[in-house]
Design a protein around this motif. Structure first.
Motif, short mmCIF file in Angstrom:
data_model
loop_
_atom_site.label_atom_id
_atom_site.label_comp_id
_atom_site.label_asym_id
_atom_site.label_seq_id
_atom_site.Cartn_x
_atom_site.Cartn_y
_atom_site.Cartn_z
N LEU A 13 37.98 30.19 11.64
CA LEU A 13 36.54 30.00 11.77
C LEU A 13 36.30 28.55 12.14
N ARG A 49 33.30 25.57 13.42
CA ARG A 49 31.86 25.34 13.39
C ARG A 49 31.51 24.00 14.01
N GLU A 66 34.81 21.71 14.47
CA GLU A 66 35.81 21.48 13.44
C GLU A 66 36.21 22.83 12.84
N ARG A 67 37.42 22.86 12.33
CA ARG A 67 37.92 24.12 11.79
C ARG A 67 37.53 24.26 10.33
N VAL A 68 36.97 25.40 9.98
CA VAL A 68 36.57 25.64 8.60
C VAL A 68 37.73 26.29 7.84
N TYR A 69 38.31 27.31 8.43
CA TYR A 69 39.52 27.85 7.81
C TYR A 69 40.48 28.39 8.84
#
Lengths: 580, 231
Positions: free
Chosen positions: A149, A151, A574-577
């Motif tokens: 994910l 964002r 940016e990467r959330v997970y």
């Protein structure tokens, strides 16, 4: 009888040996085969994993350059943007990508659910301003799957960011954040903060409006961090424990500071050109001709005798004026403005009785500057003059009576060069920006904006595109960011930003964004200071001087309110997970 | 016929002489000894190889689990407990993890962040020959947003008897031959470095009278992929 027995022993012995050797050989082969299979499988798994990472990076690249990528079903085209090592096909009428990476002997399928431009969670459960990417890669029969994910990232993730050094010369320094997840101060150079190792710690990480420590707080530097003059590298555990957060000196990670352009800042669309140059508030020697009405009374009320008179008089003295210099460094002003009703700085002669009123009839300014063309410059104006470039526009007002420059709310005042308001002698002027969060004003100058001599108040935006920005802003009090606007100030400079607290008492609060392409310097004038928003010195240093208690409060809402999105649908992600 | 039969008998009788018997038995014994020696050598070689491959298997298992667990974790939740036994490190490392990556309720609504609802702990026991234990721990009182900080009880929950640790939901021994297990979380690089040495003594080494003493050491430089916000 012995002969057959001997023959049997030899045969059995040979068979036994052969059997054992055969078993051992088979075991060796089996073990080695398992090992080779494991290594092969591991290699394939690694290749599939690397392919997943490659596809992730590819999609990230596409999304960062066009945040609408994948929002509509693909048309079935082959991608020509990807590197030659990667073949990508957009599957028609779907949000799926397929392709191969020959170097990794891998094929892949990726499904993108792009919700980056949407303010609400999608029907498939992808959160607002996020995109979900599911990738499956196959390398010679070994499959790996990744779900991630991503964002939209804030343009600036810290309350203070600097490529150079950061020096907080203060009684105490508190790092706070209104973001639930980040509370950072970052610098590529040395960081110097108040002490944390001895006595009561004077550098701390705290929740906003509270004395509760914030464990996510962090001061991060690629160089050393000094607290109270001591290098804390050897005492990190104590420093962390005392401060409630974390110090990260000599970090090896890379971080980027977004190269903010003046065009990225939200500005009122309506623009009013003003005359570039210097507006100098000073005192000049003038010969003043005036008529005063006065009266004289004798005895007590009801007076036995009252005498009214009008007496013309003339005096030569210093009076407040505003000089306008069109070009920097010119010896005499282009124009001089003086209010024709201002009397507070004029001393009339002693007249009999009480002066009821005075009317100035003529003012002749006497310039003692050699070469000054005094005859050309005197202008006895009304109380208000306008400095608009276009005659008759009359929007940018200078109140000569009260020495105030009042900017029109909801408009951008634009100067084709430097815009300077200076004070040589006498009282400093007040520069009034917008009075409410929805009535902000803006000044944009191609060169330098210098308002240092005056005091700036109110809400708005100051953009010095290629020069310095110098100002003395009043400390504002409330913090309020709403959908209609924000109560802060944006200070942008193509070079240095230099702020000075006009008052040496109370608490100076600055809400908003300060972006200096080079250095940021703040003279706190010994007052307590609170800076809410973000402070950036992209290619220079941050210096806080002569400060009492300093609070940095990261507030991403200001960034959202003050900045436009990046041009051409670009976005930073940016990467959330990452799930695998 | 009689003459031929007598001749045959004569030849057999002459083969059974004592000298011939001794020689033939010696040769047979020598062959048997050689065969036995080869067998013993082979068995020892096999044992030695199995020993080494056993350690390599442990190493692969440890590194594979560590890599995956660390990759899926958030650096903000990582902590290391240093422990020293006879000059050797027997550290413990704790990292935030999820009970089920496929359960949507394990992600924060609206943001999609994992709600770290357990910690995965790796530690080496402090026995003479240590064991490397991997445990999933679910401390009580999980915050609504999950655990966003390191495991606070790490230092007290690393017992030599893994069954005595508290809040354990699963436990595995990844190796019983741990000599040195050293962890270092480097916030300046956002990495976790693990140095692990496995050591096992076995039978005599083939061709020598020395006891087999095999060790394997590996060093992992691991990076979390779920650190948010990035450090």
């Amino acid at each position: 009888m012995r002969v057959p027995i001997q023959k049997g022993i030899a045969l059995i012995s040979v068979m036994m040996v052969m059997g054992v050797l055969l078993m051992m050989t088979i075991s060796f082969i089996q073990v080695n085969r398992d090992n080779i299979a494991q290594v092969n499988s591991s290699e394939k798994r690694d290749r599939a994993q690397a392919a997943c990472a490659a596809v992730y990076n590819y999609v990230l690249y596409r999304l960062e350059h066009d945040k609408t990528f994948g929002t509509a079903p693909f048309s079935g085209e082959k991608d020509t943007i990807a590197a030659p090592e990667m073949r990508v096909t957009e599957v028609a009428a779907s949000n799926r990508l397929e392709g191969e990476i020959p170097a990794l002997q891998a094929t892949f399928t990726a499904t993108l659910s792009n919700n980056l431009n949407v303010d609400a969670t999608s029907v498939t459960g992808v959160p607002a301003h996020s995109a979900l990417l599911e990738v499956t890669c196959d390398s010679n029969g070994i499959q790996r799957s990744v779900e991630t994910l991503i964002r939209v990232a804030p343009l600036f993730d810290s309350s203070a960011l600097s490529r150079g050094s950061m020096n907080i010369e203060a009684n105490s320094f508190r790092v706070r954040s209104r973001d639930k997840y980040r509370n950072l101060v970052r610098s590529e150079g040395e960081v110097r903060v108040p002490s944390v190792l001895s006595g009561t710690p004077r550098t701390r990480f705290l929740e906003p409006e509270s004395n509760v420590t914030d464990s996510k707080g962090m001061i991060w530097a690629k160089d050393k961090i000094f607290a109270g003059g001591d290098d804390i590298a050897g005492d990190l555990l104590d420093a962390n424990s005392n401060s409630g957060g974390r110090f990260v000196p000599e970090a090896k990670q890379h971080f980027q500071i977004h190269d903010l352009q003046a065009s990225d800042i939200q500005l009122p669309t309506s623009t009013i050109p003003v005359r570039a140059g210097e507006y100098r508030f000073t005192m000049a020697t003038a010969t003043i001709k005036a008529v005063s009405a006065h009266h004289y009374e004798e005895g007590s009320w009801p007076f036995e005798h009252r005498e009214d008179a009008e007496t013309p008089w003339e005096t030569t003295q210093l009076i407040h004026v505003m000089e306008y210099y069109e070009k920097p460094g010119q010896p005499s002003p282009t124009r001089v403005f003086r209010s024709n009703t201002r009397l507070d700085d004029i001393k009339p002669p002693d007249l009999r009785g009480t002066i009821d009123s005075t009317t100035v009839t003529d003012v002749q300014i006497v310039y003692d500057t050699p070469g000054a063309n005094s005859a050309a410059v005197p202008v006895i104006a009304n109380d208000t003059v306008y400095i608009d470039e276009v005659e008759g526009s009359n929007k940018v007002a200078v109140d000569l009576l009260n020495q105030r420059i009042v900017l029109p709310p909801g408009e951008t005042v634009s100067a084709n060069g430097d815009f300077k308001v200076t004070t040589e002698r006498g009282e400093p002027p007040f520069i009034e920006l917008g009075s409410t969060s929805s009535d902000r004003a803006a000044i944009v100058a191609d060169g330098t904006i210098n308002l240092e001599a005056g005091v700036t108040g109110g809400f708005g935006t100051l953009v010095a595109k290629s020069g310095d920005l110098l100002l003395r802003p009043e400390g504002t009090l409330a913090v309020d960011v709403t959908s209609n606007g924000y109560d802060g100030l944006v200070a942008y400079a193509g070079q240095d930003v230099i702020l000075k607290n006009p008052s040496d008492s109370g608490r100076w609060t600055f809400n908003g964004l300060v972006y200096a392409s080079r250095n940021f310097k703040f003279d706190a004038n010994n007052a307590d200071t609170r800076l809410e928003g973000t402070l950036v010195a992209r290619d220079g240093n941050i210096d806080f001087l002569k400060a009492g208690d300093v609070d940095f409060v990261y507030n991403p809402d200001y960034l959202d309110a003050m900045l436009k999105g990046l041009p051409e649908n670009r976005v930073e992600l940016e990467r959330v997970y990452w799930k695998e | 016929m009689k003459t031929e039969a007598c001749s045959w008998r004569h030849q057999v009788a002459s083969g059974n002489s004592l000298l011939e018997l001794v020689v033939s038995m010696s040769v047979l014994l020598a062959i048997l000894a050689l065969v036995v020696a080869i067998m013993i050598y082979g068995v020892r070689m096999f044992g030695h190889t199995s020993l080494r491959q056993g350690l390599e298997g442990d190493a692969r298992r440890i590194s594979s689990r560590l890599k995956k667990d660390l990759a899926l974790s958030d650096f903000h939740t990582v902590s290391v407990q240093e422990r020293l036994v006879s000059g050797l490190r027997r550290d413990g490392v704790g990292l935030g993890s999820l009970s089920d990556w496929n359960d949507p309720s394990n992600f924060q609504a609206g943001l999609g962040l994992p709600r770290w609802n357990r910690y995965t702990v790796y530690y080496a026991t402090q026995e003479a020959t240590g064991r490397l234990v991997r445990q999933d721990i679910e401390p009580p009182g999980i915050p609504l947003a999950g655990w966003n900080s390191p495991y606070s009880a790490l230092s007290s929950n690393l017992r030599d008897d893994p069954t005595l640790n508290t809040s354990v939901v699963s436990s595995t021994v990844l190796s019983s031959q741990v000599e040195h297990f050293e962890c270092r979380a480097d916030v300046s690089e956002n990495t976790v470095t693990v140095v692990c040495r496995l050591r096992e003594k076995g039978q005599n080494v083939a061709g020598t009278n020395k006891k087999g003493d095999e060790s394997i050491q590996f060093r992992l430089l691991l990076k979390t992929k779920n650190t948010w916000p990035d450090i």
